[in-house]
Motif scaffolding. Structure first.
Motif, short mmCIF file in Angstrom:
data_model
loop_
_atom_site.label_atom_id
_atom_site.label_comp_id
_atom_site.label_asym_id
_atom_site.label_seq_id
_atom_site.Cartn_x
_atom_site.Cartn_y
_atom_site.Cartn_z
N VAL A 1 26.07 -20.68 42.40
CA VAL A 1 26.64 -19.47 42.99
C VAL A 1 27.60 -18.80 42.01
N PRO A 2 27.80 -17.49 42.14
CA PRO A 2 27.00 -16.59 42.96
C PRO A 2 25.67 -16.30 42.29
N ARG A 3 24.68 -15.94 43.08
CA ARG A 3 23.37 -15.57 42.54
C ARG A 3 23.17 -14.07 42.72
N PRO A 4 22.77 -13.35 41.66
CA PRO A 4 22.53 -11.93 41.81
C PRO A 4 21.34 -11.69 42.73
N ILE A 5 21.29 -10.52 43.32
CA ILE A 5 20.22 -10.19 44.26
C ILE A 5 19.28 -9.18 43.62
N ALA A 6 18.01 -9.52 43.57
CA ALA A 6 16.98 -8.57 43.12
C ALA A 6 16.43 -7.89 44.37
N TRP A 7 16.71 -6.61 44.51
CA TRP A 7 16.17 -5.84 45.64
C TRP A 7 14.93 -5.15 45.11
N VAL A 8 13.76 -5.70 45.44
CA VAL A 8 12.52 -5.33 44.77
C VAL A 8 11.70 -4.34 45.60
N THR A 9 11.28 -3.27 44.94
CA THR A 9 10.33 -2.35 45.56
C THR A 9 8.98 -2.51 44.88
N THR A 10 7.93 -2.50 45.70
CA THR A 10 6.56 -2.59 45.22
C THR A 10 5.68 -1.66 46.05
N LEU A 11 4.45 -1.46 45.61
CA LEU A 11 3.51 -0.62 46.34
C LEU A 11 2.54 -1.47 47.14
N ASN A 12 2.46 -1.20 48.45
CA ASN A 12 1.48 -1.84 49.30
C ASN A 12 0.08 -1.29 49.02
N PRO A 13 -0.98 -1.98 49.46
CA PRO A 13 -2.34 -1.48 49.20
C PRO A 13 -2.59 -0.06 49.70
N ASP A 14 -1.91 0.36 50.78
CA ASP A 14 -2.12 1.71 51.31
C ASP A 14 -1.23 2.76 50.63
N GLY A 15 -0.48 2.34 49.62
CA GLY A 15 0.37 3.29 48.90
C GLY A 15 1.79 3.39 49.43
N SER A 16 2.07 2.76 50.56
CA SER A 16 3.44 2.76 51.09
C SER A 16 4.30 1.81 50.26
N VAL A 17 5.61 1.91 50.43
CA VAL A 17 6.54 1.14 49.60
C VAL A 17 7.10 -0.04 50.38
N ASN A 18 7.07 -1.20 49.77
CA ASN A 18 7.66 -2.40 50.33
C ASN A 18 8.99 -2.65 49.63
N ALA A 19 9.99 -3.07 50.39
CA ALA A 19 11.30 -3.41 49.82
C ALA A 19 11.73 -4.77 50.36
N ALA A 20 12.17 -5.65 49.45
CA ALA A 20 12.58 -6.99 49.87
C ALA A 20 13.56 -7.57 48.87
N PRO A 21 14.57 -8.33 49.35
CA PRO A 21 15.56 -8.94 48.46
C PRO A 21 15.23 -10.39 48.12
N PHE A 22 15.62 -10.80 46.90
CA PHE A 22 15.41 -12.17 46.44
C PHE A 22 16.63 -12.61 45.64
N SER A 23 17.14 -13.80 45.96
CA SER A 23 18.32 -14.29 45.24
C SER A 23 18.01 -15.40 44.25
N PHE A 24 16.75 -15.87 44.22
CA PHE A 24 16.33 -16.74 43.13
C PHE A 24 15.86 -15.79 42.03
N PHE A 25 16.83 -15.30 41.25
CA PHE A 25 16.57 -14.20 40.32
C PHE A 25 17.62 -14.19 39.22
N ASN A 26 17.18 -13.81 38.02
CA ASN A 26 18.13 -13.54 36.95
C ASN A 26 17.41 -12.94 35.75
N VAL A 27 18.20 -12.40 34.80
CA VAL A 27 17.63 -11.97 33.53
C VAL A 27 17.51 -13.19 32.64
N MET A 28 16.48 -13.21 31.79
CA MET A 28 16.21 -14.40 30.99
C MET A 28 16.08 -14.10 29.49
N GLY A 29 16.32 -12.88 29.08
CA GLY A 29 16.23 -12.56 27.65
C GLY A 29 16.32 -11.07 27.42
N SER A 30 16.59 -10.71 26.16
CA SER A 30 16.76 -9.29 25.83
C SER A 30 15.83 -8.81 24.71
#
Length: 213
Positions: free
Chosen positions: A22-51
């Protein structure tokens, strides 16, 4: 107390990992559903891993034991996603998008989120997000029941009010008022309080040792 992970159930491992990392950053992820609508969901098992290149990793689980969550399926299919950082102002909206709504119910609509076009990927951004990253899928690594989605960052965006010096890429990090995940189902933390601790050079360390001698 010692804990042998080989002897623990997955939920028991989860409790220890989320209570200690802790603390874990939150990735609030948007993606496209098959019908073209937008999905939004949060994930806390997330981090940057390189530059070089910019790389981030999100762990996306399943619905039940077998069916991948919509976020994972959408990224596999389209190859693109956007990761938004979550501010205190957007905490309640983010939390709503974590709800397991039935098929056909839009998290974006329920949370009252306005979308905006991205610069380099077909997936829209959450317009009010203070900052985020447009990504393309690099690869997916499956380890047991863990699905690690590895994304290459194509583009970063930061709202102008949070830029301190654009030429030097300095951001007003404290002003973003980002939140992170703590332990428990509803545990969160703020990032308002920051303390500075400059790294000690080898020469400085030598000088300190000489003073003690």
């Amino acid at each position: 107390m010692e804990f042998d992970f080989a002897r623990l159930k997955p939920q028991e491992r989860y409790k220890l990992l989320t209570a200690l990392v802790v603390p874990r950053p939150i990735a609030w992820v948007t993606t496209l559903n098959p019908d073209g609508s937008v999905n939004a969901a949060p994930f806390s098992f997330f981090n940057v891993m390189g530059s070089d290149p910019g790389v981030l990793v999100i762990s996306v689980g399943n619905h039940g034991r077998a069916r991948p969550k919509d976020t994972a399926a959408n990224i596999r299919r389209s190859g693109f996603f956007v990761v938004q950082m979550v501010s205190e102002e957007l905490a309640e909206a983010m939390n709503l998008t974590a709800t397991e709504f039935p098929e056909g119910v839009s998290e974006v609509a329920v949370a009252g989120l306005e979308l905006a076009p991205s610069a380099q990927v077909p997936v829209p951004r959450i317009a009010r997000a203070p900052a985020g990253f447009e990504c393309k899928l690099h690869s997916v690594l499956e380890i047991g029941r863990n699905r690690l989605v590895i994304g290459e960052v194509l583009h970063a965006f930061v709202q102008d009010e949070f830029i301190a010096d654009a030429e030097r890429y300095h951001v007003k990090t404290e002003a973003l008022r980002l939140i992170g995940r703590m332990h428990g189902r509803g545990g969160y933390t703020r990032t308002r309080e920051i303390f500075e601790m400059p790294r000690v050079s080898y020469e400085e360390w030598q000088a300190r040792q000489a003073e003690k001698a």
